[in-house]
Every structure is written in C-alpha cells, then in structure tokens.
Design an enzyme around this catalytic site. Structure first.
Site, PDB file in Angstrom:
ATOM      1  CE  LYS A  30      78.962  15.743  -2.877  1.00  0.00           C
ATOM      2  NZ  LYS A  30      78.621  15.220  -4.205  1.00  0.00           N
TER       3      LYS A  30
HETATM    4  C1  E4P Z   1      79.652  16.608  -7.117  1.00  0.00           C
HETATM    5  O1  E4P Z   1      80.078  16.573  -5.985  1.00  0.00           O
HETATM    6  C2  E4P Z   1      78.405  17.313  -7.464  1.00  0.00           C
HETATM    7  O2  E4P Z   1      77.309  16.709  -6.841  1.00  0.00           O
HETATM    8  C3  E4P Z   1      78.280  17.334  -8.968  1.00  0.00           C
HETATM    9  O3  E4P Z   1      79.487  17.824  -9.513  1.00  0.00           O
HETATM   10  C4  E4P Z   1      77.092  18.140  -9.462  1.00  0.00           C
HETATM   11  O4  E4P Z   1      77.177  18.216 -10.869  1.00  0.00           O
HETATM   12  P1  E4P Z   1      75.957  18.717 -11.798  1.00  0.00           P
HETATM   13  O5  E4P Z   1      75.711  20.156 -11.494  1.00  0.00           O
HETATM   14  O6  E4P Z   1      76.470  18.508 -13.193  1.00  0.00           O
HETATM   15  O7  E4P Z   1      74.775  17.862 -11.456  1.00  0.00           O
END
Ligand code: E4P
Length: 223
Positions: A87
């Site tokens: 990622k």
């Molecule tokens: C997933 O890949 C993201 O990092 C996550 O969905 C972010 O979510 P949030 O905005 O609730 O922190």
C-alpha cells in the site's frame, strides 16, 4: 463486488472470514496502532497472521515517503507472503514506486485518493487497486460516492485494469451505494458488513415461522 474488511483485528477478520464472504483485508498504520501492534518484527508477523486467516489480498502500508524507502519497505512486505499487496500513498515518489512495483509484478494499493486526477495517475502507474476515501470526503461536505462513480467511469473509458477499492466506508448504506456505482471492491468495518444482513421484517417473519412451527408440533391430548 469484492468484500474486504478494513481492520487489523485478528478476531474481527476471523469473524468476517467465517461468514464465507470475505475476499481480502486492508490495514493502515492507524488500524495497526489501534490493535497495539508496534515494532518491526511484530508488525511483519501480524501481516503474516492475517494472511493465514484469509485467502485473499492483504494490504500492508509502507511508512517511508521517499522512493528508495518505499521500494525497500515494499519489497520486504511483499516477500512476507504471496497475498501481500503493497500500500503506497498518493504522493510524487509514491507514483514512481507504483510503477516500480507494477513492473516487477508486485501488487499495489494506492491509498489516500481524494480526486479523479489522482486515480487516473495511479492507474497510469499500474496500480492494482486505488483507494478513494469516501467517508473522509463526506466529512468535508463532499459526496464520496460520487468520486467512486467518476473513477469507475474514467477507468471504463480506457479499459484500465486498476480496481476501484472504496475505502473509508462508515456505514452499511455506503456499501450499497458503492455497489450501485460499480466499485470493484468495498473495504468495510465489520459492523457495516453485519449491518447488511439486518432487517426488522426478517426478524418478525422468522419469529412467526418458529412460533407457528412450535404450535403445529403440540402433541394432541389423549381423549
Ligand atoms: C483503508 O484502506 C483506509 O486506510 C481506511 O478505509 C481509512 O478509513 P478511515 O477514513 O475511517 O480512517
């Protein structure tokens, strides 16, 4: 639409996996911290533990923000397990890193996507997934689901293979809306996934079926 769970909690991952509907997992540094996972060895071990629960892609985020650092970390993460997806944040060096990993056949998830232009760039760089954050856009009075629809449309125009992974999902309706506009994947908290199965008429209906069954099973009194 594929279902990923958005957590680093092994318990929640197991619970979702046991439902038989789970296609993968996304994590981020905040989710890892929430589970109290810290220190390189523990972090790496935790990713392997997740891979051993789910048969699907598991996103593991780099911490470095420079190209060389992202390559170093990403290669180490990718070597952990074949299910690991590296990622990478949507920044200039991140775009270069996406291209690097794509050329090496390593799967990537470009995170922190907030505009169609960012998604277009990530697709050009060969990202496997892009993660538009819909809940965080909603938080600043911008329709997050509209962004999903825009990106899906752009990718369809040119046949980009990059998959739109709707992230920052906050509730069950987000999942339905993402499915309506053709997101390839939704990464969701467990509560939003479980919300999909709830309907008061299902509960009322089941209660009545069971009550009627019970009545019909009463043994007639001998006369
Ligand atoms: C997933 O890949 C993201 O990092 C996550 O969905 C972010 O979510 P949030 O905005 O609730 O922190």
């Amino acid at each position: 639409m594929k279902f990923f769970i958005d957590t680093a909690s092994l318990e929640q991952i197991k619970e979702a996996n046991d439902l038989g509907i789970l296609d993968g997992v996304t994590t981020n540094p905040s989710l890892m911290a929430k589970e109290g996972i810290s220190g390189k060895e523990d972090v790496l071990k935790h990713y392997v533990d997740i891979c051993n629960i789910v048969d699907g892609d598991v996103s593991a985020e780099v911490i470095a923000t420079d190209f060389e650092g992202m390559v170093r970390e990403g290669e180490e993460l990718a070597a952990l397990h074949k299910q690991i997806v590296v990622k990478i944040p949507m920044i200039k060096d991140g775009v270069k890193a996406l291209r690097y990993f794509s050329d090496k056949g390593i799967k990537t998830n470009c995170t922190l996507i907030f505009s169609p232009g960012q998604a277009l760039l990530a697709a050009k760089a060969g990202a496997t997934y892009v993660s538009p954050f819909i809940g965080r856009l909603d938080d600043v009075s911008t329709n997050g689901v509209d962004l999903i629809a825009q990106i899906v449309h752009i990718y369809e125009n040119y046949g980009y293979p990059t998959q739109v992974l709707a992230a920052s999902i906050r509730h069950t309706m987000h999942i339905i809306q993402c499915a309506e506009v053709g997101a390839h994947v939704a990464t969701c908290p467990l509560s939003s996934i479980l919300g999909l199965l709830k309907h008061p008429l299902t509960d009322i209906g089941l209660e009545k079926f069971l009550a009627d069954h019970k009545k019909s099973q009463k043994t007639p009194v001998a006369g």
